[in-house]
Design a protein around this motif. Structure first.
Motif, PDB file in Angstrom:
ATOM      1  N   ILE A  11      -3.185  28.863   4.608  1.00 46.30           N
ATOM      2  CA  ILE A  11      -3.318  28.922   6.055  1.00 46.30           C
ATOM      3  C   ILE A  11      -3.449  27.520   6.642  1.00 46.30           C
ATOM      4  O   ILE A  11      -3.924  26.592   5.984  1.00 46.30           O
ATOM      5  N   LEU A  12      -2.966  27.402   7.864  1.00 44.62           N
ATOM      6  CA  LEU A  12      -3.140  26.200   8.669  1.00 44.62           C
ATOM      7  C   LEU A  12      -4.012  26.578   9.854  1.00 44.62           C
ATOM      8  O   LEU A  12      -3.664  27.476  10.626  1.00 44.62           O
ATOM      9  N   PHE A  13      -5.158  25.930   9.974  1.00 44.53           N
ATOM     10  CA  PHE A  13      -6.043  26.152  11.110  1.00 44.53           C
ATOM     11  C   PHE A  13      -5.840  24.957  12.041  1.00 44.53           C
ATOM     12  O   PHE A  13      -6.122  23.810  11.668  1.00 44.53           O
ATOM     13  N   MET A  14      -5.336  25.202  13.255  1.00 43.42           N
ATOM     14  CA  MET A  14      -4.892  24.130  14.144  1.00 43.42           C
ATOM     15  C   MET A  14      -5.613  24.199  15.481  1.00 43.42           C
ATOM     16  O   MET A  14      -5.816  25.290  16.022  1.00 43.42           O
ATOM     17  N   ASP A  15      -5.949  23.034  16.012  1.00 43.56           N
ATOM     18  CA  ASP A  15      -6.679  22.957  17.276  1.00 43.56           C
ATOM     19  C   ASP A  15      -6.074  21.838  18.127  1.00 43.56           C
ATOM     20  O   ASP A  15      -5.800  20.745  17.621  1.00 43.56           O
ATOM     21  N   ILE A  16      -5.855  22.125  19.420  1.00 49.53           N
ATOM     22  CA  ILE A  16      -5.302  21.114  20.325  1.00 49.53           C
ATOM     23  C   ILE A  16      -6.372  20.061  20.617  1.00 49.53           C
ATOM     24  O   ILE A  16      -7.494  20.391  21.010  1.00 49.53           O
ATOM     25  N   ASP A  17      -6.008  18.805  20.421  1.00 49.85           N
ATOM     26  CA  ASP A  17      -6.955  17.716  20.640  1.00 49.85           C
ATOM     27  C   ASP A  17      -7.220  17.511  22.134  1.00 49.85           C
ATOM     28  O   ASP A  17      -6.287  17.524  22.952  1.00 49.85           O
ATOM     29  N   HIS A  18      -8.490  17.322  22.478  1.00 45.28           N
ATOM     30  CA  HIS A  18      -8.898  16.996  23.856  1.00 45.28           C
ATOM     31  C   HIS A  18      -8.383  18.009  24.873  1.00 45.28           C
ATOM     32  O   HIS A  18      -8.037  17.639  26.006  1.00 45.28           O
ATOM     33  N   PHE A  19      -8.351  19.286  24.505  1.00 47.68           N
ATOM     34  CA  PHE A  19      -7.762  20.281  25.406  1.00 47.68           C
ATOM     35  C   PHE A  19      -8.543  20.381  26.714  1.00 47.68           C
ATOM     36  O   PHE A  19      -7.959  20.579  27.788  1.00 47.68           O
ATOM     37  N   LYS A  20      -9.857  20.250  26.651  1.00 47.89           N
ATOM     38  CA  LYS A  20     -10.668  20.352  27.863  1.00 47.89           C
ATOM     39  C   LYS A  20     -10.257  19.307  28.896  1.00 47.89           C
ATOM     40  O   LYS A  20     -10.287  19.574  30.110  1.00 47.89           O
ATOM     41  N   GLU A  21      -9.824  18.147  28.424  1.00 48.69           N
ATOM     42  CA  GLU A  21      -9.411  17.092  29.354  1.00 48.69           C
ATOM     43  C   GLU A  21      -8.155  17.484  30.124  1.00 48.69           C
ATOM     44  O   GLU A  21      -7.990  17.100  31.290  1.00 48.69           O
ATOM     45  N   PHE A  22      -7.251  18.239  29.486  1.00 46.78           N
ATOM     46  CA  PHE A  22      -6.056  18.704  30.207  1.00 46.78           C
ATOM     47  C   PHE A  22      -6.468  19.614  31.362  1.00 46.78           C
ATOM     48  O   PHE A  22      -5.970  19.478  32.480  1.00 46.78           O
TER      49      PHE A  22
ATOM     50  N   LEU B 127     -12.158  31.976   3.170  1.00 47.81           N
ATOM     51  CA  LEU B 127     -10.915  31.238   3.407  1.00 47.81           C
ATOM     52  C   LEU B 127     -10.921  30.603   4.792  1.00 47.81           C
ATOM     53  O   LEU B 127     -10.618  29.415   4.954  1.00 47.81           O
ATOM     54  N   LEU B 128     -11.298  31.394   5.793  1.00 46.71           N
ATOM     55  CA  LEU B 128     -11.309  30.896   7.169  1.00 46.71           C
ATOM     56  C   LEU B 128     -12.394  29.838   7.366  1.00 46.71           C
ATOM     57  O   LEU B 128     -12.178  28.846   8.076  1.00 46.71           O
ATOM     58  N   LYS B 129     -13.537  30.035   6.733  1.00 46.63           N
ATOM     59  CA  LYS B 129     -14.622  29.054   6.866  1.00 46.63           C
ATOM     60  C   LYS B 129     -14.198  27.722   6.276  1.00 46.63           C
ATOM     61  O   LYS B 129     -14.470  26.660   6.855  1.00 46.63           O
ATOM     62  N   ARG B 130     -13.521  27.748   5.127  1.00 43.78           N
ATOM     63  CA  ARG B 130     -13.075  26.499   4.496  1.00 43.78           C
ATOM     64  C   ARG B 130     -12.021  25.803   5.380  1.00 43.78           C
ATOM     65  O   ARG B 130     -12.072  24.582   5.573  1.00 43.78           O
ATOM     66  N   ALA B 131     -11.090  26.586   5.923  1.00 38.36           N
ATOM     67  CA  ALA B 131     -10.068  26.010   6.795  1.00 38.36           C
ATOM     68  C   ALA B 131     -10.695  25.400   8.043  1.00 38.36           C
ATOM     69  O   ALA B 131     -10.279  24.332   8.515  1.00 38.36           O
ATOM     70  N   ASP B 132     -11.726  26.070   8.573  1.00 33.92           N
ATOM     71  CA  ASP B 132     -12.412  25.566   9.762  1.00 33.92           C
ATOM     72  C   ASP B 132     -13.127  24.249   9.463  1.00 33.92           C
ATOM     73  O   ASP B 132     -13.083  23.304  10.265  1.00 33.92           O
ATOM     74  N   MET B 133     -13.766  24.154   8.304  1.00 35.99           N
ATOM     75  CA  MET B 133     -14.441  22.915   7.917  1.00 35.99           C
ATOM     76  C   MET B 133     -13.433  21.773   7.750  1.00 35.99           C
ATOM     77  O   MET B 133     -13.704  20.634   8.139  1.00 35.99           O
ATOM     78  N   LEU B 134     -12.265  22.083   7.187  1.00 39.93           N
ATOM     79  CA  LEU B 134     -11.228  21.066   7.010  1.00 39.93           C
ATOM     80  C   LEU B 134     -10.665  20.617   8.360  1.00 39.93           C
ATOM     81  O   LEU B 134     -10.362  19.435   8.556  1.00 39.93           O
ATOM     82  N   LEU B 135     -10.532  21.570   9.290  1.00 41.64           N
ATOM     83  CA  LEU B 135     -10.085  21.224  10.636  1.00 41.64           C
ATOM     84  C   LEU B 135     -11.055  20.236  11.280  1.00 41.64           C
ATOM     85  O   LEU B 135     -10.636  19.211  11.859  1.00 41.64           O
ATOM     86  N   TYR B 136     -12.342  20.508  11.180  1.00 49.19           N
ATOM     87  CA  TYR B 136     -13.303  19.613  11.812  1.00 49.19           C
ATOM     88  C   TYR B 136     -13.430  18.281  11.083  1.00 49.19           C
ATOM     89  O   TYR B 136     -13.822  17.278  11.687  1.00 49.19           O
ATOM     90  N   GLU B 137     -13.043  18.253   9.815  1.00 50.41           N
ATOM     91  CA  GLU B 137     -12.943  16.975   9.127  1.00 50.41           C
ATOM     92  C   GLU B 137     -11.804  16.150   9.732  1.00 50.41           C
ATOM     93  O   GLU B 137     -11.929  14.924   9.894  1.00 50.41           O
TER      94      GLU B 137
END
Length: 300
Positions: A174-185, A278-288
């Motif tokens: 899985i790829l856990f993806m988050d838009i950077d600085h989305f709140k600023e948009f 699985l999701l918890k590990r992906a989330d931790m890697l995303l925040y890394e």
């Protein structure tokens, strides 16, 4: 048999492939109907402009911009050799789309090169995507804004993938993806532009994923990709390709180009995993990835 000029124009306009003609300076002289459909730009918007004037702005797999340098069309005009390439064009709505291009020269009656012609075909799995959207609509498992699979659908898909791995040994990641600085948009441009950013990222992800992959919106500005039958190396390559395509695309506002980036956490399913682990590990890697400065992928 004689075919008049209007008949030629109708034939070219009815082509399934996008086609455009440029002069030696790569100023667009003709743009057919399929080019309008595939790119989103009308003939009136592009004729008389250079290829690189915020129109297709091709990039390669590594995100390198081609239109401002020696792109395949420019090289063919220079040396007279036909070329084929796989690139990613900029759609009018902002997202990147994979296309196959074929380029050749235009010559006058004496054989002198006076310009070039490019034929381009979408490589996105449109039919597969359309079928998936219809299936999701039937099950009410899609996100209204982005038209991706929603969280319920992603959770169901994860369970299917776990069962498939147990029965058939088919790996997935899985790829856990988050838009950077989305709140600023949202804060800077308003929620309408924020919604535009979400759709732009969603379109880039789904149009450049493999037909066997599922891309879904997890919630807010977070997206998940479930990729079947991948290795650690495949997962990293595919994840970085999507990240780079988003980084090198843009949304055109009235007075500026809006660039977006994503951070990614990537991981393969392990034998002792559950959906939660699985999701918890992906989330931790995303925040890394966020901690490392954003716009990067962390795999583990």
């Amino acid at each position: 048999m004689f075919i008049d000029r209007d008949s030629y124009r109708r034939i070219v306009d009815d082509l399934y492939d996008g086609l455009y003609l440029v002069d030696r300076n790569r100023v667009i002289q003709y743009w057919n109907k399929a080019a309008e459909r595939i790119s989103g730009f009308t003939a009136a918007e592009v004729i008389g402009k250079s290829c690189s004037d915020n129109i297709l702005t091709h990039v390669d797999r590594d995100g390198n911009t081609l239109c401002k340098g020696m792109c395949p069309l420019a090289m063919t005009i220079a040396d007279g050799k036909t070329r084929e390439a796989e690139v990613f064009l900029h759609h009018k709505e902002g997202y990147r789309m994979p296309v196959s291009v074929r380029v050749n020269t235009l010559t006058d009656a004496d054989g002198n090169v006076i310009g070039g012609v490019e034929l381009f075909t979408s490589r996105s799995s449109s039919r597969s995507i359309e079928r998936r959207i219809r299936d999701l609509e039937k099950k009410a498992f899609y996100d209204n804004l982005t038209r991706l699979a929603n969280r319920n659908c992603v959770e169901n898909e994860l369970q299917i993938r776990f069962e498939e791995q147990k029965r058939l040994g088919v790996s997935f990641g899985i790829l856990f993806m988050d838009i950077d600085h989305f709140k600023e948009f949202n804060d800077t441009y308003g929620h309408d532009v924020g919604d535009l950013v979400l759709r732009f990222v969603a379109d880039t992800l789904v149009k450049n994923a493999r037909p066997s992959d599922l891309i879904g919106r997890w919630g807010g500005e977070e997206f998940i990709g479930i990729l079947r039958n991948v290795t650690h190396e495949n997962l990293e390559i595919l994840g970085n390709r999507l990240r780079v395509l988003i980084e090198n695309a843009y949304i055109t506002l009235k007075t500026e180009q809006l660039h977006v980036s994503i951070s990614v956490g990537a991981t393969l399913m392990l034998d002792n995993d559950s959906s939660d682990t699985l999701l918890k590990r992906a989330d931790m890697l995303l925040y890394e990835s966020k901690r490392r400065g954003r716009n990067c992928l962390t795999i583990g």
